[in-house]
Structure formats: structure tokens, C-alpha cells
Design an enzyme around this catalytic site. Structure first.
Site, PDB file in Angstrom:
ATOM      1  N   GLY A 144     -18.093   5.857 -17.492  1.00 34.56           N
ATOM      2  CA  GLY A 144     -16.944   6.140 -16.630  1.00 34.56           C
ATOM      3  C   GLY A 144     -16.237   4.863 -16.220  1.00 34.56           C
ATOM      4  O   GLY A 144     -16.801   4.047 -15.485  1.00 34.56           O
ATOM      5  N   HIS A 164       6.556 -18.610   3.219  1.00 34.94           N
ATOM      6  CA  HIS A 164       6.309 -19.380   1.994  1.00 34.94           C
ATOM      7  C   HIS A 164       5.219 -20.405   2.245  1.00 34.94           C
ATOM      8  O   HIS A 164       5.230 -21.057   3.285  1.00 34.94           O
ATOM      9  CB  HIS A 164       7.583 -20.102   1.563  1.00 34.94           C
ATOM     10  CG  HIS A 164       7.373 -20.979   0.369  1.00 34.94           C
ATOM     11  ND1 HIS A 164       7.314 -20.469  -0.910  1.00 34.94           N
ATOM     12  CD2 HIS A 164       7.164 -22.320   0.266  1.00 34.94           C
ATOM     13  CE1 HIS A 164       7.098 -21.471  -1.762  1.00 34.94           C
ATOM     14  NE2 HIS A 164       6.998 -22.601  -1.072  1.00 34.94           N
ATOM     15  N   VAL A 210     -18.586   9.540 -13.206  1.00 33.84           N
ATOM     16  CA  VAL A 210     -17.551  10.305 -13.930  1.00 33.84           C
ATOM     17  C   VAL A 210     -16.818  11.279 -12.998  1.00 33.84           C
ATOM     18  O   VAL A 210     -16.387  12.349 -13.416  1.00 33.84           O
ATOM     19  CB  VAL A 210     -18.170  11.058 -15.132  1.00 33.84           C
ATOM     20  CG1 VAL A 210     -18.650  10.083 -16.186  1.00 33.84           C
ATOM     21  CG2 VAL A 210     -19.317  11.975 -14.692  1.00 33.84           C
TER      22      VAL A 210
END
Ligand code: FAD
Ligand code: NAD
Length: 437
Positions: free
Chosen positions: A171, A421, A257
Site C-alpha cells: 500500500g 523574506h 491498504v
């Protein structure tokens, strides 16, 4: 017969949140839990896995320190058992917080059974509630193959204190990938076998493919289009792919799964019905076919995430009528995150893509492998979705979630909003600006 304004069955994130909110609203509340308070999320889900992911992240930081001129002199000993023990400590602390939250709630320990007339039976107690909330969660789905008994569920894997040399994961969904990412970080050989042509079938295919590339670079092996047919006692996983039969040798096999609902007894007696997928059927207020009985969280199968369960409680307790886009994050190294719509979801959607390498913060921190996709409606340039893979992708899409809920246009995001920033959120702004240019 004890009378309550609200009876909650299940003490996971859906149940305990609902009980705490109702109690704070002055309602007399009973909560019934058959196992540990905190449910799957706290005890065998979100919290223990994120503790292990955090340990894997530390390990990776040490291993990649050389690029920053840092020499780790001597051997690095990564004790997986110690990381599991740490997780147990974190869980215990957080469970104390849940208990504190429920201070005004009558807690019954035992398995609840529904009966007719808004009655719930737990042991020798008969409780009658004006309203009932079923929040009984989910459990691992079984895989009907030969040798399924030689595989471990996520519950069982999280109790392991040692990692063997080779692990196979059946999975390539959220659970399988988070585990594989941790196992690879600890230097073990790990192979993910996924039934579909790409991992994370629900996620944007381009983002999922990139995540697969990044995880491959960190040592995770993938077999796609693999239909697992058997697991032997010696932990050999046999599968069919592209018309051929092949096998993966391993020492431990994890099966992840999907999940199935945990249904309390007495649903039919109480007039509660199931949908075609076997989950409890609910309307948009999470009310079942039986008036006054609600079902929230994993058990209704709408969105199997802890924060979705919590958001649903806000609707049931009348705190809100609707809630916005629900983000989802896969806590692999690096993270993968998604909120709102993907371009494949509808006609007329476009995506603006920005690589992490274009971002100063990503470059400075050495985490420049990644991509952000901002999805917008071509007709009015409204932001409707965002998917990202890369460092801190889960935090990054939080801003996109607000933009989607507030129906931001590209222009508002690119020109009216200011990002610090250097910061990763500049990626979002750059994606919006690129779409306008
Ligand atoms: P649960 O948390 O399952 O709680 C249900 C509770 O009901 C349980 O405690 C159970 O014992 C109790 N119960 C059941 N039947 C009865 C009964 N008849 N009587 C009394 N009690 C009963 N989600 C995220 O958002 N982020 C993550 O990072 C994340 N990681 C995960 C990792 C793993 C390995 C797993 C398995 C899941 C993860 N999830 C994650 C999903 C998340 O755990 C669930 O979505 C969430 O726990 C659902 O909450 P719930 O309240 O609906 O149910
Ligand atoms: P999933 O639905 O995410 O993934 C299951 C995967 O198994 C899918 O990719 C599916 O194609 C594959 N599969 C199914 N049958 C197979 C087979 N026979 N052979 C090979 N592959 C097969 O389910 P999950 O990983 O078990 O997780 C369950 C749910 O738990 C998730 O949907 C998610 O909502 C929740 N969860 C969330 C987080 C998070 O938010 N970070 C973490 C873990 C779990």
C-alpha cells in the site's frame, strides 16, 4: 436509566472534542470509550507516527550536516526503540490534556451498544440521550490474500521497538509512505508495493510522482501496478505486475491498504443506516437516518483525518454551519500536502507551478527539492487549490487554505499580500505572480 443531553460514543478527536464543546455549552454529557481516550489519532495514529517522523527528520539533519561544514565526529547511533519510547511519553502527556478537557463530562469505560429510543447500553448502565453522537472511528482494512496473518497492521507496527533489515510495505497510501519514509531514514531496506499506477492515488499525479522520486533518492524502493497475491511465513511477498509474477524478500511486512469503519452494535435497532461503502450514512449536518443521532469522523467515511473529525463536531454542536477546505498532509521526508481542488478535478482549472529551487529560504536551508502548484479558475482567476511537495509543505498550504476559503484572486495573493523574506510562503506569492504575468 441515566438521562443526558448528549451521549458520545468514542473518545477520539471527533468524540472528545464534541463532548468537551457540548459540556462547555452547559449540556449534560456522557462519553463512552472502550479503550484509551484519544482514539486512533493519539494512541496509534497521528501522534506516534509524527514522533517517529520527527526522529527520522533529526537523523536526516545529522546525516546531511556535512554540506553545511559540520562534521559529526564519531558514530551516530540511531536507537529506534528509544524513538518509540519517546512517542509513548508524548502520547501519555497529550492524553492527560484530553482528560483535562473532559473534566465536566461523565466518562464511562466500556463498549457501548445502541438500542431503540435513544438508549445506549454500556456494561450495566443504561443511558438515555436527547442527542447521540457516534464517533467510533476506523480500523485497518484486511487484505484477503494467502498469508495475510504474516503481515502487520499499522497498530501492530507502531508497537515494534526494533526495525529489521528489510521491510515490505503493501500500500503506497498515506500510512505506507509515512512508515516507509521513517524506515528508510533509519537505513533499512524498504519496498513499497502499490496497486495503482502511482502512489497516493488521491493526490495530484505530478506531485505524487515527484514525492516518489524524492523518496527513491532517500532509499525507498517502489513497485507500482503491483497486485499482491500472497505473503509467506518467511515474509516473502509475491505479487503480479505487468502480467508477470515476482517476489520481494523481506523480514517484516506492513499492510496499509485503507481503513474500515468501527460500527457499534445496535445500529439497526436505533434506525441508523449504512451507505454503499459500509460507513454510517449521514446528511450534510452529519445526522444519520435516525433523527437526533449523528455520526462524525472516520465512521462516516467522508474524510478520514483527525482535523476533519474535529471540524465536523463544530457543525453538530452548532458552532458553525459549514467549514472550509480541509488540508491534508503526508508527513514523509519531504512532506507532501494538498488542499482544495486539483486541475484534474474540473474543467477550466489551471495551475501555476513554482520549484522550491526558485526560493531563497529553500536554497538557504538546503531543502530546495520541491514544487508548489497553485490551482486557479481560469474564468475569474480565483484561487481554488494548492498542492506541494517539499520541506514544510504542510505548513505552506495553511496560507493557501485561507486564500481558498476567502476566495482570493491571483491578483490579491500576488500584489495585495506581503510575505516575509526569505520565507517559503513567497513560493505561493510567486506562483500567483507567475500566473498573472
Ligand atoms: P478514532 O480516533 O478512531 O476514535 C474512535 C474511538 O472510539 C476509539 O478510541 C475506539 O476505541 C472508540 N470506540 C469504538 N467503538 C466503540 C464502542 N462501541 N464503544 C466505545 N468506544 C468505542 N489523521 C490526521 O489528520 N493526521 C495524521 O497525521 C494522521 N496520521 C495517522 C496515522 C495512522 C497510522 C493512522 C492509522 C491514522 C492517522 N490519521 C491521521 C487518521 C486519524 O487518526 C483519524 O482520522 C482520526 O483518529 C479519526 O478520529 P475519530 O474520532 O473519528 O475516531
Ligand atoms: P490509503 O487509502 O491512503 O492508501 C491505501 C493504498 O493502498 C492506496 O494507494 C491503494 O491503492 C493501495 N492498495 C489497496 N489495496 C492494495 C493491494 N491489494 N495491494 C497494493 N496496494 C493496495 O489508506 P492508508 O494508507 O491505509 O490510510 C488510511 C487513512 O488514514 C488515509 O486515507 C488517511 O485519511 C488516514 N491517514 C492520514 C494521515 C495523515 O493525514 N498524515 C496519515 C496516516 C493515515
Amino acid at each position: 436509566m441515566q438521562q443526558y443531553g448528549l451521549i458520545v460514543i468514542g473518545g477520539g478527536p471527533g468524540g472528545y472534542e464534541a463532548a468537551a464543546i457540548a459540556a462547555s455549552q452547559g449540556v449534560k454529557v456522557a462519553l463512552i470509550e472502550k479503550d484509551l481516550l484519544g482514539g486512533t489519532c493519539l494512541n496509534r495514529g497521528c501522534v506516534p507516527t509524527k514522533c517517529l517522523c520527527a526522529a527520522a527528520e533529526r537523523l536526516h539533519a545529522i546525516q546531511s550536516a556535512a554540506g553545511f561544514g559540520i562534521t559529526v565526529d564519531g558514530s551516530v547511533i540511531a536507537d529506534y526503540g528509544a524513538a518509540v519510547s519517546r512517542a509513548v511519553g508524548v502520547i501519555d502527556t497529550l492524553r492527560t490534556d484530553v482528560e483535562a478537557l473532559l473534566k465536566d463530562v461523565d466518562i464511562f469505560h466500556g463498549e457501548a451498544r445502541l438500542s431503540s429510543g435513544h438508549t445506549v447500553v454500556v456494561g450495566a448502565n443504561f443511558l438515555k440521550g436527547r442527542q447521540i453522537i457516534i464517533a467510533t472511528g476506523s480500523k485497518p482494512a484486511p487484505l484477503p490474500i494467502d498469508g495475510a496473518e504474516y503481515t502487520l497492521t499499522s497498530d501492530e507496527f507502531l508497537m515494534c521497538r526494533e526495525l529489521p533489515g528489510r521491510v515490505a510495505v503493501i500500500g503506497g497510501g498515506v500510512i505506507g509512505l509515512e512508515f516507509a519514509s521513517v524506515i528508510a531514514a533509519y537505513g533499512r531496506e524498504v519496498t513499497v508495493l502499490e496497486f495503482c499506477p502511482e502512489i497516493l492515488p488521491g493526490i495530484d499525479a505530478e506531485i505524487a510522482k515527484r514525492l516518489r522520486t524524492y523518496l527513491s533518492r532517500r532509499g525507498v524502493k517502489f513497485v507500482l501496478n503491483a497486485r499482491v497475491t500472497a505473503v509467506s511465513e518467511s515474509r516473502t511477498v509475491t505479487y503480479e505486475a505487468k502480467g508477470k509474477t515476482a517476489a520481494v524478500e523481506s523480514d517484516l511486512v506492513i499492510c496499509a491498504v485503507g481503513r474500515r469503519p468501527v460500527l457499534p452494535e445496535g445500529l439497526a435497532e436505533a434506525g441508523v443506516t449504512l451507505n454503499e461503502r459500509g460507513f454510517i450514512s449521514v446528511d450534510d449536518r452529519y445526522e444519520t437516518a435516525s433523527p437526533g443521532i449523528f455520526a462524525i469522523g472516520d465512521v462516516n467515511g467522508r474524510c478520514m483525518l483527525a482535523h476533519a473529525a474535529t471540524a465536523q463536531t463544530r457543525v453538530v454542536t452548532g458552532q458553525t454551519a459549514v467549514f472550509g477546505a480541509v488540508p491534508s498532509v503526508v508527513f514523509t521526508l519531504p512532506e507532501c500536502a494538498s488542499v482544495g481542488m486539483k486541475t484534474a478535478d474540473a474543467e477550466g482549472l489551471k495551475a501555476s507551478k513554482i520549484p522550491y529551487s526558485a526560493n531563497a529560504k529553500a536554497q538557504a536551508s538546503g531543502d530546495d527539492a520541491g514544487m508548489l502548484k497553485l490551482v486557479y479558475r481560469e474564468s475569474d482567476l480565483t484561487v481554488v487549490g494548492c498542492q506541494a511537495v517539499g520541506a514544510h509543505a504542510g505548513d505552506l498550504i495553511a496560507e493557501a487554505t485561507i486564500a481558498i476559503d476567502s476566495a482570493y484572486t491571483l491578483r490579491r495573493l500576488a500584489l495585495d499580500t506581503v510575505s516575509a523574506h526569505p520565507g517559503l510562503s513567497e513560493l505561493l506569492q510567486a506562483a500567483a505572480a507567475a500566473a498573472l504575468s
